[in-house]
Design a protein around this motif. Structure first.
Motif, PDB file in Angstrom:
ATOM      1  N   ASN A 395       0.802  -1.220   0.000  1.00 14.46           N
ATOM      2  CA  ASN A 395       0.000   0.000   0.000  1.00 14.46           C
ATOM      3  C   ASN A 395       0.838   1.275   0.000  1.00 14.46           C
ATOM      4  N   LYS A 428      -0.539  -5.194   2.560  1.00 13.34           N
ATOM      5  CA  LYS A 428      -1.247  -4.128   3.281  1.00 13.34           C
ATOM      6  C   LYS A 428      -0.316  -3.151   3.991  1.00 13.34           C
ATOM      7  N   HIS A 435       0.995  -1.857   9.003  1.00 12.69           N
ATOM      8  CA  HIS A 435      -0.240  -2.392   8.425  1.00 12.69           C
ATOM      9  C   HIS A 435      -1.224  -1.242   8.237  1.00 12.69           C
TER      10      HIS A 435
END
Length: 471
Positions: A395, A428, A435
């Protein structure tokens, strides 16, 4: 999605067959609830008082502190309890867990509305002795005096060592952001595993004195790193042929600049590395972040036009007046979006726009910015022949792996002919390797400040296979 304003009620008996799980659950757990559009920090304090399991819940964003969970049920490897919205619609939380992590989901009338991830906090006491030792050190590069921390494994020997290199901006030796201290965590973890680590305050930050950060370039920072390496090589506890570099974000560009055609660098760990000119990186990350934060296409295109104008002014040293007008107007327009306290502090949109335009122009005219937008780290990567570990977050919106990784691999494989290149992309994870929900920097203050799963282990195992201690 309803606002997450939760109240907690009483406790219910857990199952006798789950005593072993109840014992392992005892302690403090910290993490986040992830809905489709929001992140909510959550803390659990779990106590096992046979035959009961007591769970106390805190949700700081909702102003909820030390509330009791209701209908607690523990069965085999699953923990469940209920919470209530003000509208009294029950939510059901069900976890699968190991001894250090709880992962689960939220249900509202059997519909999935979110997920959870929590980590067990390790208790520390004064009686516990760390598996490493630390020493405050100093070294210098010309007129700049650096202060840092050398974290050493216990015992005697000449240990392999790693120099940690901060990303852009002025950072402390811990690379601290929003309470997260990644370099401190990394140093202590690696030292306990047999790798010495040197981390230091950037120029004119913390205890380091001399030099103005924005007046320097990647080459200047590279010379700082060279001196850090030289310092380690003369230490009796360090194997001088086994000194490597860990670079984060812009620090990865610095690390590859130092390591190019340099046989004294034994290995490189590059976390969130770029492999294209800085101008392209800024444009890509600006678009990705604004999209993640819900800006309109028109807002995004207007912002990118301003950014492009800043590139042209900085690279060609002209067009500054037109850029100043654009910046001033954008800051003036943004004044209405400030909080009442911020508006009161500045007094007027003109004062706000004047101050921020001046600061922005100083930044855009700085040697650092003018060098950064032109510099392409792929050129240095094409001359790196030591072992390399490339790390990215799935991400990451600041160094987007889909854009950066192929170019980094092309430089290392095709130009440098480097045959020892390892890659890992963490699910993620964002730019900080936390995270995350979307990866947007707007989430950073609210995320659980713990490296994503497998990050520390990946770095440690890779280094242990490629480094040698002498005894």
């Amino acid at each position: 999605m309803k606002p997450l304003l939760i109240s907690m009620l009483g406790v219910v008996v857990w199952f006798w067959s789950s005593a072993v799980f109840a014992t392992s659950l005892e302690g403090i757990w910290e993490g986040n609830i992830y809905t489709e559009t929001e992140i909510h920090p959550i803390w659990l304090e779990i106590h096992h008082q046979a035959p009961y399991l007591d769970i106390v819940v805190s949700l700081p964003q909702q102003g909820i502190k030390n509330q009791q969970a209701e209908q607690v049920c523990l069965s085999q490897s699953q923990l469940a309890f209920r919470v209530r919205y003000p509208s009294k619609l029950p939510l059901f939380l069900e976890f699968s867990f190991d001894t250090l992590k709880l992962a689960g989901y939220l249900l509202d009338n059997e519909a999935l509305v979110g997920s959870l991830l929590l980590y067990k906090q390790s208790p520390t006491t004064a009686a516990e002795a760390p598996d490493f030792r630390e020493e405050e050190i100093t070294f210098r590069n010309r007129n700049t005096h650096f202060s840092g921390t050398l974290t050493l494994p216990k015992g005697k020997g000449k240990f392999p060592a790693l120099v940690l290199i901060n990303g852009s901006g002025t950072q402390t030796r811990d690379s601290e952001a929003w309470g997260f201290k990644p370099f401190k965590i990394l140093a202590e973890h690696l030292a306990a595993a047999g790798v010495a680590v040197l981390r230091y305050d950037d120029r004119n930050v913390g205890k380091s004195k001399g030099g103005i950060h924005w007046q320097m370039t990647i080459e200047d920072f590279g010379e700082d790193v060279r001196q850090a390496v030289a310092y380690l090589q003369q230490r009796p506890e360090i194997n001088p042929s086994q000194v490597g570099l860990y670079g984060f974000s812009e620090g990865a560009a610095v690390a590859s600049w130092v390591a190019r055609n340099n046989s004294e660098i034994a290995f490189l760990v590059l976390a969130g590395a770029t492999a294209m000119p800085g101008a392209a990186v800024i444009l890509a990350q600006s678009r990705a972040i604004m999209e993640a934060e819900g800006y309109t296409d028109q807002d995004i295109e207007e912002a990118l036009q301003h950014t492009q104008a800043s590139f042209e002014a900085a690279s060609q040293n002209k067009g500054w007046k037109q850029l100043e007008v654009l910046l001033w107007q954008s800051f003036a327009d943004a004044f209405g979006q400030l909080s009442a306290a911020e508006q009161q502090h500045y007094g007027s949109s003109q004062t706000y726009a004047d101050a921020h335009t001046k600061a922005q122009l100083q930044y855009l005219r700085s040697p650092w910015y003018r060098y950064f937008i032109k510099y392409n780290p792929a050129e240095a990567l094409g001359q790196v022949r030591c072992p390399v570990l490339l790390l990215y977050g799935e991400n990451d919106l600041q160094t987007i792996p889909q854009e950066q990784l192929p170019k980094a691999l092309e430089a290392l494989h095709q130009q440098a002919r480097n045959h020892d290149v390892s890659v890992r992309i963490f699910d993620k994870a964002n730019h900080l390797f936390l995270h995350s929900l979307t990866g947007s920097p707007g989430e950073y203050p609210h995320l659980h400040k713990r490296f994503c799963e497998g990050f520390l282990e990946t770095v440690t195992e890779w280094l242990q296979k490629r480094s040698t201690a002498l005894y």
